[in-house]
Design a protein around this motif. Structure first.
Motif, PDB file in Angstrom:
ATOM      1  N   ASN A 235       0.855  -1.180   0.000  1.00  0.00           N
ATOM      2  CA  ASN A 235       0.000   0.000   0.000  1.00  0.00           C
ATOM      3  C   ASN A 235       0.891   1.231   0.000  1.00  0.00           C
ATOM      4  N   MET A 237       0.377   4.218   0.342  1.00  0.00           N
ATOM      5  CA  MET A 237       0.061   5.266   1.308  1.00  0.00           C
ATOM      6  C   MET A 237       0.948   5.206   2.547  1.00  0.00           C
ATOM      7  N   TYR A 238       1.529   4.021   2.794  1.00  0.00           N
ATOM      8  CA  TYR A 238       2.357   3.859   3.980  1.00  0.00           C
ATOM      9  C   TYR A 238       3.848   3.992   3.683  1.00  0.00           C
ATOM     10  N   PHE A 242       4.839   9.783   0.974  1.00  0.00           N
ATOM     11  CA  PHE A 242       3.559   9.882   0.269  1.00  0.00           C
ATOM     12  C   PHE A 242       2.656  10.929   0.904  1.00  0.00           C
ATOM     13  N   SER A 243       2.403  10.792   2.208  1.00  0.00           N
ATOM     14  CA  SER A 243       1.465  11.707   2.868  1.00  0.00           C
ATOM     15  C   SER A 243       1.989  13.131   2.901  1.00  0.00           C
ATOM     16  N   GLU A 244       3.319  13.297   2.866  1.00  0.00           N
ATOM     17  CA  GLU A 244       3.904  14.639   2.875  1.00  0.00           C
ATOM     18  C   GLU A 244       3.920  15.287   1.493  1.00  0.00           C
ATOM     19  N   GLY A 245       3.525  14.532   0.470  1.00  0.00           N
ATOM     20  CA  GLY A 245       3.517  15.079  -0.881  1.00  0.00           C
ATOM     21  C   GLY A 245       4.900  15.197  -1.482  1.00  0.00           C
ATOM     22  N   GLU A 308      -7.526  16.154  -3.969  1.00  0.00           N
ATOM     23  CA  GLU A 308      -6.767  15.503  -2.895  1.00  0.00           C
ATOM     24  C   GLU A 308      -5.282  15.454  -3.245  1.00  0.00           C
ATOM     25  N   ASN A 309      -4.968  15.144  -4.499  1.00  0.00           N
ATOM     26  CA  ASN A 309      -3.558  15.130  -4.917  1.00  0.00           C
ATOM     27  C   ASN A 309      -2.948  16.527  -4.892  1.00  0.00           C
ATOM     28  N   ARG A 311      -3.833  18.952  -2.860  1.00  0.00           N
ATOM     29  CA  ARG A 311      -3.609  19.273  -1.449  1.00  0.00           C
ATOM     30  C   ARG A 311      -2.377  18.557  -0.912  1.00  0.00           C
ATOM     31  N   ARG A 312      -2.284  17.265  -1.221  1.00  0.00           N
ATOM     32  CA  ARG A 312      -1.159  16.478  -0.707  1.00  0.00           C
ATOM     33  C   ARG A 312       0.175  16.970  -1.255  1.00  0.00           C
ATOM     34  N   GLN A 314       0.811  19.951  -2.117  1.00  0.00           N
ATOM     35  CA  GLN A 314       1.016  21.328  -1.651  1.00  0.00           C
ATOM     36  C   GLN A 314       1.261  22.310  -2.808  1.00  0.00           C
TER      37      GLN A 314
END
Length: 460
Positions: A235, A237-238, A242-245, A308-309, A311-312, A314
């Motif tokens: 995954n 996302m982990y 990834f979450s920090e963009g 969403e992309n 935003r992620r 930035q």
């Protein structure tokens, strides 16, 4: 007591759920597994490989099964057909699974799903296949193009019509390369944000290598210096970053659109069919926070995905709008320095990532989509400023959707082709068409998906 996991039964359940819904798609496998948090990484990998492989190799599996079963797959009970396909896939393509286990576990599935009276049939067919797996009577490739294309279709599990079309349009060698490539393990390709400097990326890559229990493998792309190939992902996302963009998933062929477009700081870019947003975000990133990208898509859900992309990653210079590209918008007239037209297509260039495309596409779709592409181009061409750029792209490989559309567009609208030689990696500059403003990437030709890119300049 630890929960007992029957991985084959889970794979069977996923495939039969698709059968009932009348769809077979890789996304369905992923979505199902994402909901199964109780499974460990190893079990998920086994289920994913078995379910996706059975979908991907269906044409070949049915050919093999029909050699050894008195009842053909078309007339089998759907549950039995699915179990035999899964068993045949394990025998033919999963070296880690002993043939005896593939047969015995398939028979257990038959019994567990209330079909005990057919266990002998399944056992006999699979044992026969296991005994003969090294001597399958494949179609004779012969010497003519038609016999060779028939062989390629069965051997590499592709529709006969596609084998015929590509071998006729592009030759047998290029068709063989594409079909082989479709069945190879594929990496997840990512592009790093320009917010991250070289030293930051180096540090992040070291962290990424620890993901998935240290199984993840990272390799630099041989095509573009800022692209990275990831292997053995689960995954994403982990995965760190990834979450920090820090990065976004995007195939190299898609990144080449950004190279060809060559946006400048301060430009206004309109992307008329933007989802999932990779090209829009690439353009915004290349402008270093200046200018404006208007990313449009007809689907509300896809617009939410793009947002969403955004935003992620930035990015403050991207505006997302829900818009139907086939409806003309006066407010966009003469507004774009660069217009991105990555239009709906048959998607035949990305069968390696989405094998369900080959099962859900008919030859008639090519002409239908060509008409749709021309309808959209007719509605959006005047969004480009005089002297501005229109980049047309598809993720397919058909002359109707690509070469023919270039000729049609130049004949009917006030644009000229732009030489893209210096915007491409050196390995691609030898292609004759690049001086005429377009390039067709065949699947596997440069290790990328099949893709088409054309560049035009508005002259009046």
């Amino acid at each position: 007591m630890a929960m007992q996991i029957n991985e084959r039964d889970i794979a069977f359940g996923i495939l039969m759920d698709m059968e009932k819904k009348g769809v077979r798609e890789f996304a369905g496998v992923k979505h199902a597994l994402d909901r199964m948090d109780y499974l460990d990484t190893k079990s998920k990998a086994f289920i994913k490989y078995l379910a996706e492989g059975t979908i991907e190799r269906t044409i070949t599996l049915d050919y093999i099964i029909n050699l050894y079963a008195k009842t053909g797959t078309a007339k089998m009970n759907p549950n039995i057909r699915c179990i035999i396909r899964m068993g045949t896939f394990q025998i033919m393509y999963m070296d880690s699974v002993p043939d005896s286990a593939a047969v015995n576990e398939s028979v257990k599935l038959v019994i567990n799903h209330g079909l005990k009276n057919l266990k002998g049939f399944v056992n006999g067919v699979l044992r026969n296949i296991a005994r003969n797996k090294d001597n399958i009577d494949w179609p004779d490739p012969g010497v003519t193009r038609s016999t060779k294309s028939a062989y390629l279709a069965i051997r590499y599990s592709q529709p006969q019509w596609l084998a015929d079309k590509w071998s006729s349009d592009y030759g047998l060698d290029k068709t063989l390369t594409a079909f082989k490539f479709f069945l190879e393990p594929r990496p997840v390709t990512i592009r790093f944000s320009k917010r991250y400097k070289a030293e930051d990326i180096k540090s992040l890559v070291a962290k990424m290598k620890t993901a998935n229990d240290g199984r993840i493998v990272l390799k630099a792309s041989p095509v573009l210096p800022y692209a990275l190939n990831m292997y053995h992902t689960d995954n994403i996302m982990y995965i760190p970053g990834f979450s920090e963009g820090a990065w976004i998933v995007q195939d190299v062929s898609s990144m080449l659109v950004g190279e060809v477009a060559n946006v400048k700081p301060g430009n206004t870019v309109i992307d008329v069919c933007a989802a999932p947003g990779g090209k829009s975000l690439h353009a915004a990133d290349n402008m270093n926070g200046t200018g404006k990208v208007i990313a449009c898509d007809i689907s509300e859900n896809k617009c939410m995905l793009i947002q969403e992309n955004v935003r992620r990653m930035q990015l403050d210079n991207v505006e997302v709008r829900q818009n139907d590209a086939s409806k003309h918008r006066e407010e966009f007239e003469n507004a774009a320095d660069v217009l991105l037209c990555d239009l709906p297509c048959t998607g035949l260039g990305v069968i390696g990532r989405k094998p369900d495309i080959k099962m859900n596409t008919e030859p008639a779709a090519i002409r239908a989509l060509q008409e749709k592409q021309r309808e959209i181009l007719s509605c959006v061409w005047d969004y480009v400023k005089v002297g501005g750029t229109l980049v047309y792209s598809t993720c397919t490989m058909t002359k109707e959707e690509n070469d023919d559309n270039v000729a049609w567009f130049l004949e009917n609208y006030p644009f000229e082709a732009v030489d893209i030689t210096d915007r491409l990696p050196e390995m691609m500059r030898e292609k004759e068409t690049v001086k005429n403003g377009y390039i067709q990437l065949a699947p596997g030709e440069y290790g990328t998906d099949g893709f088409f890119i054309a560049k035009f300049r508005r002259i009046s």
